[in-house]
Design an enzyme around this catalytic site. Structure first.
Site, PDB file in Angstrom:
ATOM      1  N   LYS A 132       0.714  -1.332   0.417  1.00 34.26           N
ATOM      2  CA  LYS A 132       0.069   0.019  -0.249  1.00 34.26           C
ATOM      3  C   LYS A 132       0.989   1.335  -0.060  1.00 34.26           C
ATOM      4  CE  LYS A 132      -3.914  -2.191   2.107  1.00 34.26           C
ATOM      5  NZ  LYS A 132      -4.681  -1.575   1.559  1.00 34.26           N
TER       6      LYS A 132
ATOM      7  N   ARG B 236     -10.223 -11.059   1.980  1.00 30.16           N
ATOM      8  CA  ARG B 236     -11.121 -12.047   1.261  1.00 30.16           C
ATOM      9  C   ARG B 236     -10.567 -13.534   1.790  1.00 30.16           C
ATOM     10  NH1 ARG B 236     -11.723  -8.812  -4.293  1.00 30.16           N
ATOM     11  NH2 ARG B 236     -10.984  -7.064  -2.840  1.00 30.16           N
TER      12      ARG B 236
HETATM   13  N1  BES Z   1      -8.156  -3.368   4.153  1.00 30.37           N
HETATM   14  C1  BES Z   1      -8.367  -2.788   3.282  1.00 30.37           C
HETATM   15  C2  BES Z   1      -8.965  -2.172   2.743  1.00 30.37           C
HETATM   16  C3  BES Z   1      -9.773  -1.039   3.459  1.00 30.37           C
HETATM   17  C4  BES Z   1      -8.735   0.175   2.843  1.00 30.37           C
HETATM   18  C5  BES Z   1     -10.620  -0.241   4.133  1.00 30.37           C
HETATM   19  C6  BES Z   1      -9.365   0.893   2.273  1.00 30.37           C
HETATM   20  C7  BES Z   1     -10.488   0.244   4.434  1.00 30.37           C
HETATM   21  C8  BES Z   1     -10.109   1.344   3.771  1.00 30.37           C
HETATM   22  C9  BES Z   1      -8.410  -4.303   2.289  1.00 30.37           C
HETATM   23  O1  BES Z   1      -7.648  -5.872   2.172  1.00 30.37           O
HETATM   24  C10 BES Z   1      -8.096  -4.014   1.037  1.00 30.37           C
HETATM   25  O2  BES Z   1      -6.369  -3.943   0.744  1.00 30.37           O
HETATM   26  N2  BES Z   1      -8.335  -4.016   0.036  1.00 30.37           N
HETATM   27  C11 BES Z   1      -7.776  -3.832  -1.851  1.00 30.37           C
HETATM   28  C12 BES Z   1      -8.388  -4.644  -2.575  1.00 30.37           C
HETATM   29  C13 BES Z   1      -7.946  -4.512  -3.826  1.00 30.37           C
HETATM   30  C14 BES Z   1      -6.892  -5.220  -4.261  1.00 30.37           C
HETATM   31  C15 BES Z   1      -8.460  -5.301  -4.459  1.00 30.37           C
HETATM   32  C16 BES Z   1      -8.571  -1.822  -2.276  1.00 30.37           C
HETATM   33  O3  BES Z   1     -10.406  -1.817  -1.759  1.00 30.37           O
HETATM   34  O4  BES Z   1      -7.862  -1.724  -1.993  1.00 30.37           O
HETATM   35 MN    MN Z   2      -5.530  -5.403   1.919  1.00 35.03          MN
END
Ligand code: BES
Ligand code: MN
Ligand code: ZN
Length: 504
Positions: A263, A337
């Site tokens: 990230k 997931r």
């Molecule tokens: N924990 C995150 C989701 C999230 C991101 C919650 C920002 C709150 C704020 C999750 O694990 C994630 O990183 N999801 C990705 C999925 C994507 C790679 C398909 C996302 O939402 O960017």
């Molecule tokens: Mn994630």
């Protein structure tokens, strides 16, 4: 914080020993002739207390009142949402002075939902996180007295709200703790602590057991971290053993770096909140332990860190889930997931009446619904209606999003049964479609709380959501009031949860 419910008129509340007295004034004309009601009526008439929830007027040492400070707080139509804004504004206005004993009195007749809303709002507005500060200044309010015209009618709602607050605050505490103070091992210790409450049991599995179960997707996420994973199994028994339980599954990523699909640095600290689904399950069990409703509930928490490391899972890796389905990990940041799918497969062994998973799953859900409503996904109409109603009743709302099969198109993989991501479009829905593949055998709902579990910016902190929704759903269900067909355990179907205990 200790809550007390009392039958109090405004006049009696004026005689109540407290540091601050908050008088909740609704739109209906004030007819009482006691000094405070007369004052409120004249302030209203003069335009100094507009009839709009959240507006208020502070008084200092008004005559014949024991409390030195009084806040007249408008609550408009007196509905739960208006009571919430009125109480939050009033508590925010007085909390800096450090009152210890606060009384809140309804100036007009009210109902259980409004009283419950006052309790959760007062707790929310006065909550303070202290655990990792060296000079902790805890919340000043020790006692909160809620005065209503007739306490007997609202006792059930009051007790449920008070228990929900214990759960909400447990969820806030663990959500707020930084990842080095809230590891999977520590979350498991919290769960073990909850097993001291009546009718709650806890079992914790480690890496070896999880591998033996064949949870290859969960294990793959955990493999890049030095912190060992934990799979927490909580059980609450409030109904006969043979009654099918509701299973709650909470995402417990104690820190989400994204893994190899790293990230960006900005706001990455907020990924300590990625275990808020898990925290909401712990909080709900805290409330169940208090309320003892006539229902069986299982809590499942897969918990680990998602780290970037020499051993970490890589984009393109194919892992085998407990269900036997193989998954191509195209993006290691779609880890929630992967841990949830194995927990859903595990849920099947309980022959559940319903399974609800709760997860900070997608940034896309934040884009879709912001911080107001959680995303709700289910193809079960009864479950959808019950969860939506619980959200309304507890002021912890959700909004249903679709699950058309067309949304699953993008999850196709050339190298496995399914990929863990689809394109950018409809990201909250494609994530739900992925989970749905593992929830084929039971009534299932998914709550995406990515937008609602915590607040960013100056007020950064966990909200404790959706503990309120879950407690409302479970207590309503225990009383046979969710359309599930479960017979009422109490003489009066709408009886509050507390009554369910005496009925057993
Ligand atoms: N924990 C995150 C989701 C999230 C991101 C919650 C920002 C709150 C704020 C999750 O694990 C994630 O990183 N999801 C990705 C999925 C994507 C790679 C398909 C996302 O939402 O960017
Ligand atoms: Mn994630
Ligand atoms: Zn995550």
């Amino acid at each position: 914080m200790d809550f007390q419910l009392k039958t109090l008129t405004v006049a009696q509340a004026a005689a109540e020993k407290s540091d601050v007295l908050i008088v909740l004034v609704g739109s209906a004309p004030l007819t009482s002739k006691d000094p405070l009601s007369v004052l409120a009526a004249s302030a209203r008439k003069a335009g100094d207390l507009p009839d709009k929830a959240g507006k208020q007027l502070g008084l200092y040492r008004p005559e014949d009142v024991v409390a030195s400070r009084v806040v007249l707080a408008a609550i408009g139509d007196g509905k739960p949402a208006s009571v919430r804004s009125g109480v939050i504004a009033a508590v925010n206005a007085v909390k800096a002075q450090g009152p210890k004993r606060v009384a809140i009195v309804f100036a007009q007749p009210t109902d259980g939902a409004a009283v419950a809303s006052a309790v959760t709002a007062a707790a929310d507005a006065s909550y303070v996180y202290t655990t990792t500060k060296s000079k902790a200044e805890p919340r000043s309010i020790r006692q909160l007295i809620v005065g209503v015209a007739d306490a007997a009618v609202v006792t059930g709602a009051f007790d449920t709200a008070r228990a929900a607050v214990q759960g909400i605050e447990l969820a806030k505490e663990w959500g707020n703790r930084p990842a080095n103070h809230a590891t999977p091992t520590l979350l498991a210790e919290v769960a073990k602590g909850l097993a001291k409450l009546p009718n709650i049991k806890c079992e914790v599995l480690g890496p070896k057991e999880v591998e033996k179960l064949g949870m290859g997707a969960f294990a793959a996420v955990a493999q890049g971290s030095a912190e060992p994973l934990r799979f927490i199994v909580l059980r609450y028994h409030g109904a006969p053993k043979d009654e099918a339980p509701v299973v709650l599954v909470g995402k417990g990523i104690t820190f989400d770096t994204g893994g190899v699909s790293l990230k960006p640095a900005a706001e990455m600290d907020e990924m300590k909140f990625d275990m808020c689904g898990a925290a909401s399950v712990l909080g709900t069990f805290r409330a169940l332990g208090d309320l003892q409703p006539a229902i069986n509930v299982v809590g499942l928490i897969p918990s680990c860190e998602n780290m970037n490391d020499g051993r970490a899972v890589k984009p393109g890796d194919v892992v085998t889930s407990m269900s036997g389905q193989t998954i191509e990990v195209l993006n290691t940041d779609a880890e929630g997931r992967l841990i949830l799918c194995d927990a859903l497969t595990y849920a099947k062994r309980f022959d559940p009446a319903a399974v609800i998973d709760i997860a900070t799953l997608t940034g896309a859900c934040v884009v879709a619904l912001g911080g107001v409503r959680s995303g709700l996904f289910t193809s079960d109409e009864t479950l959808a209606a019950a969860i939506e109603a619980a959200g309304e009743a507890s002021q912890d709302r959700c909004w249903r999003l679709p699950l058309d099969d067309d949304y699953a198109e993008g999850l196709k993989s050339n190298f496995a049964d399914v990929a863990n991501i689809a394109g950018r479009a409809g990201g909250a829905i494609t994530a739900a479609k992925f989970l749905q593949r593992f929830a084929g055998d039971f009534a299932w709902a998914h709550l995406d709380i990515a937008g609602t579990a915590w607040k960013s910016g100056a007020a950064k902190g966990s909200t404790g959501r959706p503990v309120g929704l879950l407690v409302s759903y479970l207590t309503t269900r225990a009383n046979g009031g969710d359309g599930s067909g479960k017979a009422s355990k109490t003489k009066t179907p709408a009886a509050p949860a507390k009554k369910a205990r005496s009925a057993k």
